[in-house]
Design a protein around this motif. Sequence first.
Motif: not given
Length: 351
Positions: A69, A192, A196, A222
């Motif tokens: 993240k 994440f 992504r 997000l």
Amino acid sequence: MPQSLTYRAAGVDIDAGDALVEAIKPLAKATDRAGTMGGLGGFGALFDLKAAGLQDPVLVSSTDGVGTKLRVAIEAGSHATVGIDLVAMCVNDLVVQGAEPLFFLDYFATGKLRVEQAKSVIGGIAEGCKLAGCALVGGETAEMPGMYAAEDYDLAGFAVGAAERGALLPKSVGPGDVLIGLASAGVHSNGFSLVRRIAEAAGLGWDAPAPFAAGETLGAALLAPTRIYVKTLLALHRKGLLKAAAHITGGGLPGNLPRVLPAGVTAVVDGSAWPVPPVFAWLAAAGNVAADEMLRVFNCGIGMVLVVGADQADTALAELTAAGETPFRIGRLEAGSAEMRIDHLPAGWPR
């Protein structure tokens, strides 16, 4: 004569580090609580358990990070909330064991120290500590040129809490108990790398409009921080209403709920019992992610699961609603050999 080299010329700015310490002292001071001793700047942090009101304490500790993240935060240039995530990932793991978080330390590592960037991150950490009721008593800032790209940084957090010896969780969990789920704020801080990958495959940058949140960019949506459930759970526990709790992080419901169940007890979860936030529906559709994989990677809208007695479930739900939570009765415990079963998967997800 050879040029005289300095630490600054090698990429480490001691003055910037000193400036950061001065900038964050008020942030740390604002998190003081009963038991805190001293302030930033010493070689170690002190904490007085007796002053915190504990009589026969058992210490509980946790360490965690924020995962990739951070890449979203770095690339979006938005650093104010990942510190909240860092605290949440640690203190939520303490409170599920019946412990009150007491103090927190952070580790911030970067290739080139940017005081405003670091202050923003640590400001989020201080805010998370205030939400959890624990003190930010210290940490470490490491400037390591050659280890990290200049814009990059990494975070780790360390939390210590305590519970009175007879108040540790889980306790007296068994068949017939009810499962209550507390709503998450979105993806929180797990999965994440897949998030992504899906965003990249969809051709979306972090400044693009979020397909699942009107009026927000994808990056901002997000980066919604992980919820901190500490005060809610402690209040329920102190009223004798909580038997166990599971923080739903990496591994999702199947990987975390069984961790608080004794042998011979199965969790039966109704996957249609709560509204799945739009971000998860988007991830499932955009990435063609199967329902089983979604449930194994993400929290899918439930950030914390509580185990309460069947005769106390209505009281617990009322207490949680009055405290501002969004609770859902999501299942029950049964005798059985399987660790967990999920019935009625959310509609519309790829199978």
